[in-house]
Scaffold this motif. Sequence first.
Motif, PDB file in Angstrom:
ATOM      1  N   VAL A 199     -23.841 -58.345   2.749  1.00  0.00           N
ATOM      2  CA  VAL A 199     -23.360 -59.289   1.730  1.00  0.00           C
ATOM      3  C   VAL A 199     -22.583 -60.443   2.371  1.00  0.00           C
ATOM      4  O   VAL A 199     -22.270 -61.425   1.705  1.00  0.00           O
ATOM      5  N   MET A 200     -22.278 -60.312   3.673  1.00  0.00           N
ATOM      6  CA  MET A 200     -21.479 -61.354   4.328  1.00  0.00           C
ATOM      7  C   MET A 200     -22.367 -62.472   4.870  1.00  0.00           C
ATOM      8  O   MET A 200     -23.315 -62.193   5.609  1.00  0.00           O
ATOM      9  N   PRO A 201     -22.040 -63.719   4.559  1.00  0.00           N
ATOM     10  CA  PRO A 201     -22.837 -64.821   5.104  1.00  0.00           C
ATOM     11  C   PRO A 201     -22.925 -64.720   6.631  1.00  0.00           C
ATOM     12  O   PRO A 201     -21.953 -64.335   7.289  1.00  0.00           O
ATOM     13  N   ASP A 202     -24.093 -65.083   7.181  1.00  0.00           N
ATOM     14  CA  ASP A 202     -24.312 -64.990   8.625  1.00  0.00           C
ATOM     15  C   ASP A 202     -23.210 -65.689   9.428  1.00  0.00           C
ATOM     16  O   ASP A 202     -22.775 -65.189  10.452  1.00  0.00           O
ATOM     17  N   GLU A 203     -22.758 -66.844   8.923  1.00  0.00           N
ATOM     18  CA  GLU A 203     -21.826 -67.638   9.730  1.00  0.00           C
ATOM     19  C   GLU A 203     -20.442 -66.992   9.892  1.00  0.00           C
ATOM     20  O   GLU A 203     -19.661 -67.432  10.729  1.00  0.00           O
ATOM     21  N   ILE A 204     -20.136 -65.961   9.091  1.00  0.00           N
ATOM     22  CA  ILE A 204     -18.819 -65.321   9.282  1.00  0.00           C
ATOM     23  C   ILE A 204     -18.934 -63.876   9.774  1.00  0.00           C
ATOM     24  O   ILE A 204     -17.930 -63.191   9.921  1.00  0.00           O
ATOM     25  N   GLN A 205     -20.150 -63.433  10.025  1.00  0.00           N
ATOM     26  CA  GLN A 205     -20.308 -62.041  10.471  1.00  0.00           C
ATOM     27  C   GLN A 205     -19.578 -61.783  11.796  1.00  0.00           C
ATOM     28  O   GLN A 205     -18.974 -60.738  11.979  1.00  0.00           O
ATOM     29  N   ASN A 206     -19.639 -62.774  12.702  1.00  0.00           N
ATOM     30  CA  ASN A 206     -18.965 -62.587  13.991  1.00  0.00           C
ATOM     31  C   ASN A 206     -17.464 -62.376  13.829  1.00  0.00           C
ATOM     32  O   ASN A 206     -16.845 -61.673  14.632  1.00  0.00           O
ATOM     33  N   LEU A 207     -16.900 -63.015  12.801  1.00  0.00           N
ATOM     34  CA  LEU A 207     -15.455 -62.866  12.578  1.00  0.00           C
ATOM     35  C   LEU A 207     -15.135 -61.405  12.268  1.00  0.00           C
ATOM     36  O   LEU A 207     -14.171 -60.844  12.779  1.00  0.00           O
TER      37      LEU A 207
END
Length: 210
Positions: free
Chosen positions: A120-128
Amino acid sequence: MKPHGNNLFLQSKYNVTAFFYDILDYPWERVYRKWRPTLVGDLRGKVLEAGVGTGRNLEFYHEDVDLLGIELSKQMLSKAEKRIKKAKCKVRLINEDATLMKSIDSNQFDWVFSTFMCCVMPDEIQNLALDQFGRVLKEGGRFRLLEIVYSKNKKIRKRQELFAPFVEKVYGARFDRNTLRYIEQSPTLKVEKTSFLKDDTYLLIEGIRV
Ligand SMILES: C[S@@+](CC[C@H](N)C(=O)[O-])C[C@H]1O[C@@H](n2cnc3c(N)ncnc32)[C@H](O)[C@@H]1O
């Protein structure tokens, strides 16, 4: 708790979805319920569960677990709180964003566990979130994440594509997140095993904090 900017939308979505989440999810939960005892049953020590949702995993943790559950949506969290009484282990649930984990100290968990949060997490914040998993895990601590992904089987994929707009609208979930790739690129998390729980759609990612 003030979430990461990108998560404000997801937080408000789940604050609404919370009211009918368990009813909507019922057909899938009938399947997940068979998996949950095995998914958490062997975890011991200090465990962080990220995105506890309505607390579906709580009753299956072993009594020797000291669990901290974090959840973005206060409304989902309050549903989960009602399930604490079913748990055999010590449980603390807090409203916290997995991409920030501001209230959580480093190097303390034996396990980070999550079911259907990264999808459910947008790709751009998964690394966070992955960086936070690496930070809060002890060296040698382990992680186990269950995510849903697109199938390579044409027939199954077609069915998933049919459901995709609904799944994204209601849950914010997508089948095309790249969680496994991000973990493989992580400097602190090492993937040790991947497997599928059903078809090639329910992907279990397991590994260790190096
Ligand atoms: C699809 S639900 C899964 C809930 C539960 N893990 C389960 O298996 O039934 C995803 C949950 O992750 C939560 N979530 C999403 N992003 C999060 C974040 N950044 N931090 C904490 N929780 C998050 C959502 O609010 C939602 O409750």
